[in-house]
Design a protein around this motif. Structure first.
Motif, short mmCIF file in Angstrom:
data_model
loop_
_atom_site.label_atom_id
_atom_site.label_comp_id
_atom_site.label_asym_id
_atom_site.label_seq_id
_atom_site.Cartn_x
_atom_site.Cartn_y
_atom_site.Cartn_z
N GLN A 1 50.84 -87.86 2.56
CA GLN A 1 51.00 -86.14 2.33
C GLN A 1 49.58 -85.67 2.40
OE1 GLN A 1 52.54 -85.88 -1.50
NE2 GLN A 1 52.47 -83.53 -1.48
N ALA A 2 48.43 -86.37 2.20
CA ALA A 2 47.40 -85.55 2.20
C ALA A 2 47.12 -84.85 3.31
CB ALA A 2 46.23 -86.62 1.51
N SER A 3 47.22 -85.35 4.41
CA SER A 3 46.91 -85.03 5.73
C SER A 3 48.04 -84.61 6.62
CB SER A 3 46.35 -86.04 6.64
OG SER A 3 46.92 -87.38 6.75
N ALA A 4 49.33 -84.53 6.12
CA ALA A 4 50.50 -83.95 6.43
C ALA A 4 50.34 -82.56 6.72
CB ALA A 4 51.67 -84.24 5.95
N ALA A 5 50.70 -81.97 8.14
CA ALA A 5 50.53 -80.86 8.50
C ALA A 5 51.70 -80.13 7.80
CB ALA A 5 50.79 -80.52 10.11
N SER A 6 51.17 -78.67 7.59
CA SER A 6 52.28 -77.71 6.87
C SER A 6 52.68 -76.91 7.92
CB SER A 6 51.71 -76.97 5.66
OG SER A 6 50.72 -76.09 6.20
N ALA B 1 54.46 -73.14 8.96
CA ALA B 1 54.93 -71.96 8.57
C ALA B 1 56.48 -71.82 9.31
CB ALA B 1 53.92 -70.67 8.96
N GLN C 1 60.58 -76.06 2.78
CA GLN C 1 59.45 -77.32 2.57
C GLN C 1 59.97 -78.46 1.71
OE1 GLN C 1 56.44 -75.09 0.03
NE2 GLN C 1 56.28 -73.54 1.73
N ARG D 1 34.94 -94.42 -0.16
CA ARG D 1 35.70 -94.70 0.84
C ARG D 1 36.30 -96.24 0.76
NH1 ARG D 1 33.58 -91.79 6.05
NH2 ARG D 1 32.55 -89.97 5.23
N GLU E 1 40.87 -95.82 7.03
CA GLU E 1 39.99 -95.60 5.84
C GLU E 1 40.44 -94.27 5.10
OE1 GLU E 1 35.29 -95.26 5.94
OE2 GLU E 1 36.29 -93.25 6.66
N MET F 1 39.92 -91.90 1.29
CA MET F 1 38.76 -91.45 0.47
C MET F 1 39.48 -91.18 -0.91
SD MET F 1 36.84 -88.98 3.17
CE MET F 1 36.67 -89.64 4.72
N GLU F 2 38.52 -91.16 -1.96
CA GLU F 2 39.11 -90.64 -3.36
C GLU F 2 37.86 -90.46 -4.03
OE1 GLU F 2 42.32 -91.00 -4.17
OE2 GLU F 2 41.91 -89.75 -5.95
N ARG F 3 37.96 -89.19 -4.61
CA ARG F 3 36.82 -88.77 -5.53
C ARG F 3 36.96 -89.22 -6.85
NH1 ARG F 3 31.88 -86.16 -4.29
NH2 ARG F 3 31.42 -84.60 -6.07
#
Lengths: 320, 231
Positions: free
Chosen positions: A74-79, A81, A110, A264, A271, A273-275
């Motif tokens: 979901q984090a890099s899934a394109a939205s 319009a 959506q 990472r 790969e 990543m998480e903050r």
């Protein structure tokens, strides 16, 4: 109540402000705010407030089924319009209704698209269904209490069992398989209730455990061999670790002196990543506190740490 | 008559707008072993970093902009407090990678305002739009690497008054290397990185999901600028 006389320009400003508010309400009513809230850590417990003689009672869920799904990035899934919309505006009310309708249409679109993406992602589980159906919540809990040493006594209780002396622990695990079929991510939503208080959880949080990627070029064969022995063992291991980390978060003052950083790690062959703040870094595993307060365990590398076994034994010995 | 004049003006404006839109620069792949050799004199510079902020493309009319800004005040306040972490030292990281290949590297301390450079007469697609040649003497180098971040922060797309998707963390910019002897690109890459929050995004006041996406985007953005020099 006294009223102030309004000049023409003031009246225009007030009308514009009212219009803005009404528009904001129309857009909000359309439901574009982002749906269900994601769990964040909530705790009303003081660190080290669980007595040494406390008992944690892990409750088996009424529905023994464990949820498995295909991992969706979901984090890099394109939205995308949607199509534009012309607002018919014979009068202000019609205009607001049109904006509200547009917002509702966008929101529905959506949600429909997300549902379709999740359905497609779930296809990855098809070859594993017969094995996954054998994994029950009760089995996971029993394995977790048999093979893990906790800093307090533990027991398992039935879905309707009343136990007013123990700290009740409710768990809701959801496993997600990566699309390359090489790894699982467990999200275990955990609630802990103080003895005698079954209404308001004293602690609730998500514990995420990322598995080490399966070795070899054919992960499907590896997971399903011997009636899925490896898959079942991996699920049990991840579930046990999630409970262990949750109890650690409840019973100790699990804070990090380190500053936040972007960590990472490997999820399958990708790969990620998480903050967060690193809480532990040993035995081939990094445990961190995410920005939502979750406790997260990730493998330090894509291959198992050869010294992890003795390292974990040492850690268990220290906990006992 | 009046209607005809208004119509004509509209057509002229439309043609003008399209006519002025510049053609995007096609990518130029960096041939590292050819471009960077032992003792190649090269400068590494960065354009001034933009303020971390929210952006609402698609909210085109004045009232749409006002509404988008008003309904995202909490998000904007949080976004503006996010750090540019890593980006201010990105040119040093590029310089290290170039030095590892034996180049004679000069890191330009001050931000490079490319807009102030004179316009170049473009002969080919590979010719830079601006004339970088004066920098050859200024920094005593033969090539220059420019890192330009144009947009940084959180973007939420709108259609007039209505948001058409969840906000996402966005970094947009470009990275390029110009040969100062002929003002041609030896590397050009448009950078466009976006990351969505995992789960819900609407978590004021600290927006942990979107903040996580922002930091992921920052790392991925830096990777994109550094990757050509790591081959």
């Amino acid at each position: 109540m006294p009223t102030l006389p309004l000049s023409a320009s003031n009246k225009t400003a007030v009308a514009a402000a009212v219009c803005c508010l009404a528009l904001a309400a129309a857009v909000s009513l359309g439901g574009c705010a982002g749906g269900e809230k994601t769990l964040q850590r909530q705790s009303v417990m003081e660190p080290h407030s669980v007595p040494e003689d406390a008992i944690f009672a892990f409750r088996i869920n009424r529905d023994d089924t464990v949820a498995f799904r295909g991992a969706l990035d979901q984090a890099s899934a394109a939205s995308h319009a949607g199509a534009g919309m012309l607002y018919p505006a014979p009068d202000p009310l019609s205009f607001l209704v049109a904006v509200g309708t547009h917002a509702a249409l966008v929101s529905t679109d959506q949600n429909r698209r997300l549902g379709q993406q999740q359905e497609a992602a779930n296809q990855v589980l098809a070859p594993y269904r017969s094995v996954l159906d054998q994994i029950g919540h009760g089995d996971l809990l029993r394995a977790a209490t048999e093979h893990t040493a906790y800093p307090r006594s533990t027991r398992i209780i039935e879905p309707d069992e009343v136990d007013k002396a123990s700290w009740i622990v409710e768990t809701l695990p959801v496993f997600a398989m990566t699309q390359d079929q090489s790894a699982f991510v467990l999200d275990n939503a955990i609630r802990v209730f103080k003895p005698g208080n079954s209404k308001q959880p004293a602690y609730q949080n998500m514990v995420r455990v990322v598995s080490i990627p399966a070795e070899g070029s054919d992960p499907q064969a590896a997971w399903t061999a011997s009636d899925g022995a490896r898959l079942k063992a991996a699920a049990q291991r991840q579930f046990s670790r999630s409970l262990e980390l949750a109890i650690m978060d409840v019973t100790t003052d699990l804070v990090s002196p380190q500053a936040h950083k972007t960590l990472r790690y490997v999820l399958g062959t990708v790969e990620k990543m998480e903050r967060g703040q690193v809480l532990q870094d040993d035995c081939g595993e990094i445990v961190l506190r995410t920005l939502r307060g979750w406790v997260m365990s990730v493998p330090k590398s894509a291959t198992p740490d050869p010294d992890a076994g003795s390292c974990i034994s040492g850690r268990l010995g220290a906990a006992q | 008559m009046m209607r005809n004049i208004v119509g004509l003006l509209g057509i002229l404006l439309t043609i003008g707008a399209y006519g002025c839109a510049s053609k995007p620069q096609p990518p130029v792949e960096l041939k590292l072993s050819e471009s960077i050799q032992e003792n190649t004199r090269i400068a590494v510079a960065a354009a001034p970093l933009p303020k971390v902020n929210t952006h609402f493309p698609g909210a085109a009319c004045l009232l749409c902009v006002a509404l988008a800004e008003a309904s995202n005040t909490s998000l904007t306040k949080h976004t503006q407090a996010l750090p540019q972490e890593g980006l201010p030292v990105l040119k040093e990281k590029v310089a290290t990678l170039l030095r590892d290949r034996g180049a004679d590297v000069t890191v330009v301390d001050e931000p490079l305002d490319v807009a102030k450079l004179p316009k170049a007469s473009r002969k080919t697609e590979q010719t830079a739009k601006k004339d970088f040649s004066p920098l050859r003497k200024k920094y005593a180098v033969d090539k220059i690497v420019v890192l330009h971040v144009a947009q940084l922060g959180i973007q939420r797309d709108y259609q007039a008054y209505v948001p058409v998707g969840p906000p996402r963390a966005v970094l947009k910019g470009e990275g390029y290397m110009v040969n100062l002897t002929d003002n041609t690109y030896e590397w050009y890459e448009a950078i466009d990185i976006a990351r969505h929050a995992e789960g819900s995004w609407d978590e004021p006041p600290s927006f942990p999901g979107l903040s996580n996406a922002y930091f992921q985007m920052l790392e991925a953005g830096q990777d994109a600028y550094l990757a050509p020099f790591r081959k």
